[in-house]
Design a protein around this motif. Structure first.
Motif, PDB file in Angstrom:
ATOM      1  N   LEU A  25       1.030  -1.253   0.079  1.00  0.00           N
ATOM      2  CA  LEU A  25       0.013  -0.091  -0.036  1.00  0.00           C
ATOM      3  C   LEU A  25       0.860   1.179   0.041  1.00  0.00           C
ATOM      4  N   LEU A  26       1.837   1.353   0.663  1.00  0.00           N
ATOM      5  CA  LEU A  26       2.780   2.314   1.079  1.00  0.00           C
ATOM      6  C   LEU A  26       3.482   2.771  -0.565  1.00  0.00           C
ATOM      7  N   ALA A  27       3.924   1.513  -1.064  1.00  0.00           N
ATOM      8  CA  ALA A  27       4.421   1.720  -2.377  1.00  0.00           C
ATOM      9  C   ALA A  27       3.435   2.497  -3.381  1.00  0.00           C
ATOM     10  N   ARG A  28       2.179   1.916  -3.369  1.00  0.00           N
ATOM     11  CA  ARG A  28       1.262   2.342  -4.215  1.00  0.00           C
ATOM     12  C   ARG A  28       0.506   3.693  -4.181  1.00  0.00           C
ATOM     13  N   PHE A  29       0.476   4.150  -2.686  1.00  0.00           N
ATOM     14  CA  PHE A  29      -0.554   5.096  -2.207  1.00  0.00           C
ATOM     15  C   PHE A  29       0.140   6.314  -1.385  1.00  0.00           C
ATOM     16  N   ASP A  30       1.457   6.084  -1.242  1.00  0.00           N
ATOM     17  CA  ASP A  30       2.071   6.830  -0.208  1.00  0.00           C
ATOM     18  C   ASP A  30       1.511   8.315  -0.072  1.00  0.00           C
ATOM     19  N   LEU A  31       1.873   9.140  -1.242  1.00  0.00           N
ATOM     20  CA  LEU A  31       1.537  10.506  -1.069  1.00  0.00           C
ATOM     21  C   LEU A  31       0.089  10.804  -1.575  1.00  0.00           C
ATOM     22  N   GLU A  32      -0.728   9.888  -1.827  1.00  0.00           N
ATOM     23  CA  GLU A  32      -2.113   9.776  -2.180  1.00  0.00           C
ATOM     24  C   GLU A  32      -2.950  10.023  -1.159  1.00  0.00           C
ATOM     25  N   VAL A  33      -2.958   9.616  -0.238  1.00  0.00           N
ATOM     26  CA  VAL A  33      -3.897   9.334   0.760  1.00  0.00           C
ATOM     27  C   VAL A  33      -4.710  10.685   1.287  1.00  0.00           C
ATOM     28  N   PRO A  34      -5.920  10.463   1.555  1.00  0.00           N
ATOM     29  CA  PRO A  34      -6.873   9.361   1.757  1.00  0.00           C
ATOM     30  C   PRO A  34      -7.009   8.874   0.322  1.00  0.00           C
ATOM     31  N   VAL A  35      -7.192   7.763   0.059  1.00  0.00           N
ATOM     32  CA  VAL A  35      -7.775   7.011  -1.051  1.00  0.00           C
ATOM     33  C   VAL A  35      -8.972   5.967  -0.822  1.00  0.00           C
ATOM     34  N   LEU A  36      -9.933   6.355  -1.767  1.00  0.00           N
ATOM     35  CA  LEU A  36     -11.092   5.403  -1.461  1.00  0.00           C
ATOM     36  C   LEU A  36     -11.165   4.257  -2.773  1.00  0.00           C
ATOM     37  N   ILE A  37     -11.413   3.040  -2.202  1.00  0.00           N
ATOM     38  CA  ILE A  37     -11.251   1.873  -3.129  1.00  0.00           C
ATOM     39  C   ILE A  37     -12.713   1.327  -3.245  1.00  0.00           C
ATOM     40  N   ALA A  38     -13.342   0.974  -4.038  1.00  0.00           N
ATOM     41  CA  ALA A  38     -14.451   0.134  -4.160  1.00  0.00           C
ATOM     42  C   ALA A  38     -14.036  -1.389  -4.636  1.00  0.00           C
ATOM     43  N   ARG A  39     -14.390  -2.337  -3.687  1.00  0.00           N
ATOM     44  CA  ARG A  39     -14.025  -3.795  -3.844  1.00  0.00           C
ATOM     45  C   ARG A  39     -15.264  -4.237  -4.343  1.00  0.00           C
ATOM     46  N   ASP A  40     -15.404  -5.092  -5.143  1.00  0.00           N
ATOM     47  CA  ASP A  40     -16.333  -5.967  -5.673  1.00  0.00           C
ATOM     48  C   ASP A  40     -15.834  -7.163  -6.187  1.00  0.00           C
ATOM     49  N   GLY A  41     -15.782  -8.345  -5.010  1.00  0.00           N
ATOM     50  CA  GLY A  41     -15.232  -9.379  -5.356  1.00  0.00           C
ATOM     51  C   GLY A  41     -13.514  -9.473  -5.534  1.00  0.00           C
ATOM     52  N   ASP A  42     -13.298  -9.977  -6.934  1.00  0.00           N
ATOM     53  CA  ASP A  42     -11.773  -9.851  -7.173  1.00  0.00           C
ATOM     54  C   ASP A  42     -11.546  -8.319  -7.850  1.00  0.00           C
ATOM     55  N   GLN A  43     -12.568  -7.610  -8.175  1.00  0.00           N
ATOM     56  CA  GLN A  43     -12.616  -6.387  -9.048  1.00  0.00           C
ATOM     57  C   GLN A  43     -12.053  -5.357  -7.749  1.00  0.00           C
ATOM     58  N   GLU A  44     -11.302  -4.250  -8.409  1.00  0.00           N
ATOM     59  CA  GLU A  44     -10.941  -3.282  -7.295  1.00  0.00           C
ATOM     60  C   GLU A  44     -10.738  -1.971  -8.109  1.00  0.00           C
ATOM     61  N   ARG A  45     -11.790  -1.106  -7.820  1.00  0.00           N
ATOM     62  CA  ARG A  45     -11.562   0.500  -8.500  1.00  0.00           C
ATOM     63  C   ARG A  45     -11.188   1.395  -7.447  1.00  0.00           C
ATOM     64  N   VAL A  46     -10.018   2.208  -7.808  1.00  0.00           N
ATOM     65  CA  VAL A  46      -9.611   3.185  -7.270  1.00  0.00           C
ATOM     66  C   VAL A  46     -10.634   4.458  -7.522  1.00  0.00           C
ATOM     67  N   LEU A  47     -11.309   4.984  -6.642  1.00  0.00           N
ATOM     68  CA  LEU A  47     -12.166   6.137  -6.846  1.00  0.00           C
ATOM     69  C   LEU A  47     -11.357   7.609  -7.277  1.00  0.00           C
ATOM     70  N   PRO A  48     -11.950   8.501  -7.879  1.00  0.00           N
ATOM     71  CA  PRO A  48     -11.586   9.837  -8.063  1.00  0.00           C
ATOM     72  C   PRO A  48     -10.970  10.454  -6.680  1.00  0.00           C
ATOM     73  N   ARG A  49     -10.057  11.142  -6.458  1.00  0.00           N
ATOM     74  CA  ARG A  49      -9.924  11.919  -5.428  1.00  0.00           C
ATOM     75  C   ARG A  49     -10.822  12.867  -5.084  1.00  0.00           C
ATOM     76  N   LEU A  50     -11.355  12.956  -3.976  1.00  0.00           N
ATOM     77  CA  LEU A  50     -12.306  13.943  -3.305  1.00  0.00           C
ATOM     78  C   LEU A  50     -11.718  15.174  -2.756  1.00  0.00           C
ATOM     79  N   SER A  51     -12.445  16.465  -2.879  1.00  0.00           N
ATOM     80  CA  SER A  51     -12.136  17.544  -2.286  1.00  0.00           C
ATOM     81  C   SER A  51     -12.445  17.407  -1.037  1.00  0.00           C
ATOM     82  N   PRO A  52     -11.412  17.974  -0.072  1.00  0.00           N
ATOM     83  CA  PRO A  52     -11.548  17.936   1.351  1.00  0.00           C
ATOM     84  C   PRO A  52     -12.732  18.921   1.945  1.00  0.00           C
ATOM     85  N   ARG A  53     -13.029  19.975   0.798  1.00  0.00           N
ATOM     86  CA  ARG A  53     -13.979  20.911   1.234  1.00  0.00           C
ATOM     87  C   ARG A  53     -15.423  20.366   1.107  1.00  0.00           C
TER      88      ARG A  53
END
Length: 84
Positions: free
Chosen positions: A40-68
């Motif tokens: 996770l660190l290698a993949r998302f280190d400077l990108e947190v927070p990250v939301l992911i939608a998991r559906d079985g074996d499928q994984e979708r990284v969701l677009p970044r949300l504005s903190p506002r």
């Protein structure tokens, strides 16, 4: 229905803000600490927070949300993403 996963980091105010909004909305999600997992660190280190939608074996990284965004706006966005 896909499962939400929140990739977060201790001490990150943006992460805490998004987590608070998800809790306010009553969203069920799995919380993963980016620093506790080398992959996770290698993949998302400077990108947190990250939301992911998991559906079985499928994984979708969701677009970044504005903190506002308010909790209601986050809820509407999740609905647009097919997650509510």
């Amino acid at each position: 229905m896909p499962q939400l996963v929140l990739i977060t980091r201790e001490g990150c105010c943006l992460c805490a803000g998004l987590e608070e909004k998800l809790l306010e909305l009553g969203c069920a999600f799995e919380r993963l600490d980016v620093d506790a997992d080398p992959q996770l660190l290698a993949r998302f280190d400077l990108e947190v927070p990250v939301l992911i939608a998991r559906d079985g074996d499928q994984e979708r990284v969701l677009p970044r949300l504005s903190p506002r965004l308010t909790a209601l706006q986050v809820g509407a966005w999740l609905q647009q993403q097919g997650l509510r």
